[in-house]
Motif scaffolding. Sequence first.
Motif, PDB file in Angstrom:
ATOM      1  N   THR A  31       1.153  -1.207  -0.062  1.00 42.05           N
ATOM      2  CA  THR A  31      -0.096   0.158   0.040  1.00 42.05           C
ATOM      3  C   THR A  31       0.926   1.125   0.061  1.00 42.05           C
ATOM      4  O   THR A  31       1.607   1.394   0.800  1.00 42.05           O
ATOM      5  CB  THR A  31      -0.875   0.110   1.329  1.00 42.05           C
ATOM      6  OG1 THR A  31      -1.659  -1.060   1.344  1.00 42.05           O
ATOM      7  CG2 THR A  31      -1.962   1.319   1.261  1.00 42.05           C
ATOM      8  N   ALA A 113     -10.365  -3.382   1.992  1.00 41.35           N
ATOM      9  CA  ALA A 113      -9.491  -4.470   2.768  1.00 41.35           C
ATOM     10  C   ALA A 113     -10.081  -5.833   2.507  1.00 41.35           C
ATOM     11  O   ALA A 113      -9.581  -6.791   2.612  1.00 41.35           O
ATOM     12  CB  ALA A 113      -9.655  -3.950   4.287  1.00 41.35           C
ATOM     13  N   GLU A 134      -4.476   6.008   4.068  1.00 35.93           N
ATOM     14  CA  GLU A 134      -4.007   5.240   5.214  1.00 35.93           C
ATOM     15  C   GLU A 134      -4.012   3.697   4.787  1.00 35.93           C
ATOM     16  O   GLU A 134      -4.432   3.500   3.779  1.00 35.93           O
ATOM     17  CB  GLU A 134      -5.401   5.442   6.277  1.00 35.93           C
ATOM     18  CG  GLU A 134      -6.468   5.099   5.735  1.00 35.93           C
ATOM     19  CD  GLU A 134      -7.773   5.252   6.727  1.00 35.93           C
ATOM     20  OE1 GLU A 134      -7.581   4.534   7.930  1.00 35.93           O
ATOM     21  OE2 GLU A 134      -8.386   6.367   6.676  1.00 35.93           O
ATOM     22  N   PRO A 135      -3.361   2.923   5.572  1.00 35.42           N
ATOM     23  CA  PRO A 135      -3.121   1.433   5.093  1.00 35.42           C
ATOM     24  C   PRO A 135      -4.488   0.956   5.372  1.00 35.42           C
ATOM     25  O   PRO A 135      -5.452   1.315   5.948  1.00 35.42           O
ATOM     26  CB  PRO A 135      -2.035   0.976   6.285  1.00 35.42           C
ATOM     27  CG  PRO A 135      -1.424   2.409   6.875  1.00 35.42           C
ATOM     28  CD  PRO A 135      -2.576   3.646   6.844  1.00 35.42           C
ATOM     29  N   ARG A 137      -4.340  -2.193   6.908  1.00 34.49           N
ATOM     30  CA  ARG A 137      -3.984  -2.672   8.070  1.00 34.49           C
ATOM     31  C   ARG A 137      -4.563  -4.267   8.003  1.00 34.49           C
ATOM     32  O   ARG A 137      -5.196  -4.658   9.002  1.00 34.49           O
ATOM     33  CB  ARG A 137      -4.968  -2.023   9.337  1.00 34.49           C
ATOM     34  CG  ARG A 137      -4.460  -0.763   9.468  1.00 34.49           C
ATOM     35  CD  ARG A 137      -5.286   0.292  10.704  1.00 34.49           C
ATOM     36  NE  ARG A 137      -4.716   1.380  10.668  1.00 34.49           N
ATOM     37  CZ  ARG A 137      -4.892   2.579  10.070  1.00 34.49           C
ATOM     38  NH1 ARG A 137      -5.937   2.295   9.176  1.00 34.49           N
ATOM     39  NH2 ARG A 137      -4.370   3.647  10.479  1.00 34.49           N
ATOM     40  N   LEU A 138      -4.141  -4.864   7.006  1.00 40.17           N
ATOM     41  CA  LEU A 138      -4.249  -6.255   6.880  1.00 40.17           C
ATOM     42  C   LEU A 138      -2.923  -7.015   7.256  1.00 40.17           C
ATOM     43  O   LEU A 138      -1.728  -6.346   7.034  1.00 40.17           O
ATOM     44  CB  LEU A 138      -4.579  -6.806   5.436  1.00 40.17           C
ATOM     45  CG  LEU A 138      -6.029  -6.266   5.100  1.00 40.17           C
ATOM     46  CD1 LEU A 138      -6.305  -6.513   3.645  1.00 40.17           C
ATOM     47  CD2 LEU A 138      -7.023  -7.262   5.861  1.00 40.17           C
ATOM     48  N   GLU A 141       0.503  -6.859   5.136  1.00 39.82           N
ATOM     49  CA  GLU A 141       0.820  -5.607   4.214  1.00 39.82           C
ATOM     50  C   GLU A 141       1.997  -5.128   4.534  1.00 39.82           C
ATOM     51  O   GLU A 141       2.513  -4.760   5.669  1.00 39.82           O
ATOM     52  CB  GLU A 141      -0.525  -4.827   4.584  1.00 39.82           C
ATOM     53  CG  GLU A 141      -0.723  -3.462   3.948  1.00 39.82           C
ATOM     54  CD  GLU A 141      -1.595  -2.565   4.346  1.00 39.82           C
ATOM     55  OE1 GLU A 141      -2.279  -1.476   3.667  1.00 39.82           O
ATOM     56  OE2 GLU A 141      -2.080  -2.697   5.634  1.00 39.82           O
ATOM     57  N   VAL A 143       3.550  -1.477   3.797  1.00 43.33           N
ATOM     58  CA  VAL A 143       3.204   0.028   3.709  1.00 43.33           C
ATOM     59  C   VAL A 143       4.626   0.789   3.287  1.00 43.33           C
ATOM     60  O   VAL A 143       5.706   0.817   3.726  1.00 43.33           O
ATOM     61  CB  VAL A 143       2.866   0.804   4.942  1.00 43.33           C
ATOM     62  CG1 VAL A 143       2.376   2.114   4.533  1.00 43.33           C
ATOM     63  CG2 VAL A 143       1.416   0.017   5.322  1.00 43.33           C
TER      64      VAL A 143
END
Length: 664
Positions: A31, A113, A134-135, A137-138, A141, A143
């Motif tokens: 991401t 997501a 913003e990520p 959040r998986l 992932e 970044v």
Amino acid sequence: MALPHPVTRFVGRTQELADIRAAQATSRLVTLVGPGGVGKTRLAIEAARTSTGEDEQWFVDLASLTDPDRVLPVIADTLGAPAHTLDALAPRITDRTTLVVLDNAEHLVGAVAAVASGLLLRSPRVRILVTSREPLRLPGETVVTVAPMITADALTVFRERAADARGGEALGDEDVFEEICESLDAIPLALELTAARLDVLSGPELLEAVREGGGADVRRSGEARQLSVDNAVRWSVDLLTPAQRDLLVQLSRFAGGFPEEAVLGICDVDDDDPSAVLARLVDKSLVAVSRGEAGDRRFRLLDAVKHAAAALDPGDPEWFDQHRSWLADFAARTGPLTRTHAAREVNALLDLLRPDLRLALDNSIAAGDRLTAVRLAGSQAHHWFVRGRLLDGIADIDRALAVPGELPPLLEADTSIGLMVLTYQTGDAQRTFELLERAYELAVRTGDATIPAVALARRAYATSIFGDGEAARGDMAAAAAYAEHAEDWARAEFLMCEGQMLRALGEGERALASLYASRKLSLAIGYSWMAGSASYVAGKVLTDQGRGAEAIEELREVTTTAFGEGDGASTLAGFHQMAAACALIGRSADGARIFGAVDRLGTRYGYNPVVAEGEDARRLRDLVAGRLSDGEYELEYRRGQRLEFADLFRLLETLPARGVSASA
């Protein structure tokens, strides 16, 4: 969609590209995170464009979406899945390396997501590149933070945009350019918007304006950098002429990208030359422009610009009335062109306008405007068909038809014929026959010949399959009388259906005559799908007659053309038929390999030849299997399951076209 083609040169970002490649080497989900305007989209496109590790790349622009429930359908449609489910998407990505770029995910993080996680779980060979503020959040992932450009690259971008603003000349003020870039935090969007003001300001004047409006006392944090972009956007908008500002506000109402003709047809511009106003907004970097695969210019507003312009929008219900009216006219005018030489360009335009066509349909339904709703949905039927979006097409036409009210009989008849093609492909035989009957009755009432010719010809072919030859011939004779006065596309379809009926009734030579006539007419008018269908059925007839080499020659071109147009299912149908022809020229092992490849590759497109072709497909497989031992057939079939499209076409190059007699 394929990767967009930006019209400006990509500058710098060497370290960021290296960081993305390093991240992709260890993670299948990467991401790109950064403030708006920092260049995440352009960087993602360049990273994909310079990558050599994928068999396929897909770009999904999520900027126009507001409903999280639309994320999965849009991704499914882009990748060509037969339905809007993760399980339907899985075959498109399971057996080859695929990169999916999901752009502008920040306002739909949860939905993106969920889909990304589902894709990654279903295929170890899919990689996903996301751009967001913003990520996701998986788990797993990686970044990559996208920072502003380094000074040297920022200066290069600013100089190039300054040269554009001054008609190719940017000399004389470069001593202040570096200070301007520093004041703007070297954020690409802010640089482009600001450089565009050099058409009327000198370099020192521009620097002073930036210092006054850019908030130079708060820098370096992500929030402050976003403020820098917002300030640059607002400042650029404030400096527009009234006509330019008014058009920008109207453009912010579009749901997605748009061609210039949509702007001219929908927007009300207080200027003698609306095209010039649009061009000035492009010059000022407030409207982005790119080129599609067909070279057409596509316009859109970047998110930050759209947000700023929308904040100035007082609202205008009449604009949205004109929006749906113009789009209905556009769909009605261009829908028939999907059966002509203009099909590629028209289908690309319909793809571009898809978010706005949907918005216009929703607004028409909400307004109870049945006529406009049906014109919007029904006119796109053939487009939906060739794009493989059968379920979407059926759903939207049904929604339009469900609106209460009267319709011109010919419009309802035409819509019924379009819907019938979609329902037939989904296997809904009962509804297909009901739609044929309805279309025929309505069209006859108006004195039309085109729709009755198609409806009767299709019914005749279907009847022949069920063994009622007398009824089939009667319907086809009646269709022939209408076809004499029908439009060319309908005559081509009538001839193809006649060929199919004659084949079903065992009259091969007469069938070939009708099919060749259909292909000739289809090619003349640019109805490429019908030309391919006629050749495909002719290949079947030639196979029936044991003329293997001629069948291969007949199918060679149609298969190659279908592949070139991105029609995977039709490509595989052609190869499946060729497999039987291989047995007729002593190449049964190749036929078994082709069957193996078709069965595996077909899962990507929801194409199962045995389901689609029924008894026809079983006869072809029996023909090939009957000329090999059980062990030989299984071995070659398994070998075929390792083949890709490129391997199939290499095999095709080895097959003789003519002059080879049938052998055991």
